[in-house]
Each structure stands twice: as structure tokens, then as C-alpha cells.
Scaffold this active site. Structure first.
Site, short mmCIF file in Angstrom:
data_model
loop_
_atom_site.label_atom_id
_atom_site.label_comp_id
_atom_site.label_asym_id
_atom_site.label_seq_id
_atom_site.Cartn_x
_atom_site.Cartn_y
_atom_site.Cartn_z
N PRO A 55 34.45 37.02 43.15
CA PRO A 55 35.16 36.11 42.58
C PRO A 55 35.10 36.34 40.94
CG PRO A 55 33.44 35.12 43.79
CD PRO A 55 33.15 36.64 43.95
N GLU A 100 24.66 35.11 48.94
CA GLU A 100 25.06 34.52 47.60
C GLU A 100 25.75 35.54 46.62
OE1 GLU A 100 25.24 31.46 44.36
OE2 GLU A 100 24.76 31.44 47.03
N ARG A 127 51.98 48.54 52.14
CA ARG A 127 53.19 48.18 52.19
C ARG A 127 54.11 49.33 51.39
NH1 ARG A 127 55.52 44.54 50.74
NH2 ARG A 127 57.13 43.79 52.26
N ASP A 174 61.03 42.41 47.30
CA ASP A 174 60.19 41.50 47.35
C ASP A 174 60.02 40.30 46.36
OD1 ASP A 174 59.45 42.16 49.88
OD2 ASP A 174 57.79 43.73 49.02
#
Length: 251
Positions: free
Chosen positions: A88, A115, A152, A167
Site C-alpha cells: 500500500p 500484516e 497487453r 485505449d
């Protein structure tokens, strides 16, 4: 390209054997391996985690399994690698990052659980990425999303090489609305401009609708774009039209 994933749950990556990525694997356009780093533990219970020094909630991944898994990977596939930690605290993954990673010969994804990580694990990595400001139970789903977005861009993976070039985000804008047959369905008609064969008008319509969709849904993207005079003119039209629509409500 070779992609290796270090994970405690290798079965989670079965979906990557399907669809476009599955076809790329069949055609040897890429290599993909998942390594269960639990096999590099040394106690009879195969513990990969332990309590944090100093106390605190949750468990941390121990350094030994991941360091030894990386040692084995380096021995099997020597050479430079981009080693990506899913965390994160990492940089937010986006379209530009996917294109950058697609230029690499070898990517390694480290998927955590519990954690967090023993801090020494970060010395193994070259990049840290997050897919958003929320917390998941592990790094497997973010890794799959990043792999899908990156693969991709490999030559030959998409059936139409222009697909990636058109895109959303490729030019900084969201994609324009698209339609296919039938021309009218349940009273909803395909815009006439798309059916008249005038490619110049179609290009203008598509640009304006990309600007409109971005203005309405992701105006933050427009703040960092440098638009040419034509796009600036179309954006002003979009803004005027938006004010016209909202004016009765404001009254």
C-alpha cells in the site's frame, strides 16, 4: 518476457492461463511461473511469518523464505530483473507504469500476506507499487491486475495492434463511446456521424466525446494535459454544453 511471481497461494493465478494471456503463453510470447516461497522455510510447520519486534498487531513475513526464493530464482535465471513489491505504500500503478514494465525482459512480483513485511525484504526490490488507497488480504490480486495490464503491450499479444494504442489513458483521456450493430436497439440509435463514412468528422466526434467523458468523470486528468488548439476548442464546447445542461437545475 519472463514473469515470475513469489506467492504463498500459487493456485490463485490459474485465471492467467486463460483468455489473451493464455494465448500468449501458448504462442511463447511470454513465460510465466509462480513460486511458492513457503517451500523455502526451515521449520517443520513451514512458518513464513512471525510476531514483530517491539510488539504490535498482526504478523510479519520473515525474510528468510523470500531471500532464499530470490537466490534460487537468480541461480535459475541470472541477469537483470525488475523486482516488484506489492504494498500500500508503493507508487500507484497506472497506464504509464504498465507500458514501462512491458519494456523489461524479466519481471518478478513479490506478493505479501499478513500484516506486512520484515523491512529487510525491501532490499530485494527495485519497485514498490499499489493499485489504490485500500488494503487487500494479499498481493496476489494486484499482481494479476498489473500483469494483465502489462502483458497487453507485448508485441503480438493483442490480435489488433491498434487496440492498445486507442485505449483509455493512452493519450491521457478516457476513451470515447463506441457502438456496433444493430444501428438501433430498443430505441437507442448509433450516432449518425459514425455511420456516414466521413472519417474526419468521426475523428472530431471521437475526440470531443473523449474530452466530454474525461471532463465529466475524471477532470483531474485534464489538469496535466497539454491540448492542441483543436482539442482546446472542443473542450470549450464541452464546457459550454455542460453549463447549458446544468443551468435549469441551478435556477
Amino acid at each position: 518476457m519472463r514473469i515470475d511471481v513469489l506467492s504463498l497461494f500459487p493456485d490463485m493465478f490459474a485465471p492467467l492461463q486463460q483468455s489473451i494471456i493464455g494465448k500468449a503463453l501458448e504462442r511463447d510470447l511470454m513465460q510465466f511461473n509462480v513460486i511458492d516461497y513457503r517451500q523455502y522455510t526451515h521449520d517443520k510447520h513451514n512458518h513464513v511469518d512471525d510476531t514483530p519486534y517491539g510488539g504490535g498487531a498482526g504478523m510479519l513475513l520473515k525474510p528468510e523464505p523470500l531471500f532464499e526464493a530470490m537466490d534460487a530464482l537468480d541461480a535459475a535465471a541470472p541477469g537483470p530483473k525488475r523486482v516488484i513489491l506489492l504494498d500500500p505504500a508503493g507508487r500507484k500503478f497506472d497506464h504509464v507504469a504498465a507500458k514501462s514494465l512491458a519494456q523489461e525482459a524479466h519481471l518478478v512480483f513479490i506478493c505479501g500476506h499478513y500484516e506486512g513485511y520484515d523491512e529487510r525484504i525491501r532490499t530485494l526490490v527495485t519497485d514498490e507499487y499499489s493499485i489504490g488507497d485500500f488494503v487487500l488480504t494479499g498481493g496476489e490480486l494486484p499482481a494479476m491486475m498489473m500483469i494483465d495490464a502489462t502483458v497487453r503491450f507485448l508485441p503480438g499479444v493483442l490480435g489488433n495492434e491498434q487496440s492498445a494504442a486507442t485505449d483509455s489513458f493512452e493519450d491521457g483521456l478516457l476513451n470515447y463511446p463506441e457502438y456496433t450493430r444493430p444501428p438501433v436497439y430498443r430505441g437507442m440509435a448509433v450516432p449518425e456521424v459514425l455511420q456516414n463514412g466521413n472519417h474526419q468528422l468521426i475523428a472530431q466526434w471521437r475526440l470531443k466525446e473523449s474530452l466530454r467523458r474525461t471532463y465529466e468523470r475524471r477532470p483531474d486528468l485534464l489538469e496535466t494535459l497539454t491540448l492542441d488548439k483543436n482539442a482546446q476548442k472542443l473542450l470549450r464546447e464541452v464546457e459550454r454544453e455542460a453549463r447549458t445542461v446544468s443551468a435549469p437545475d441551478e435556477a
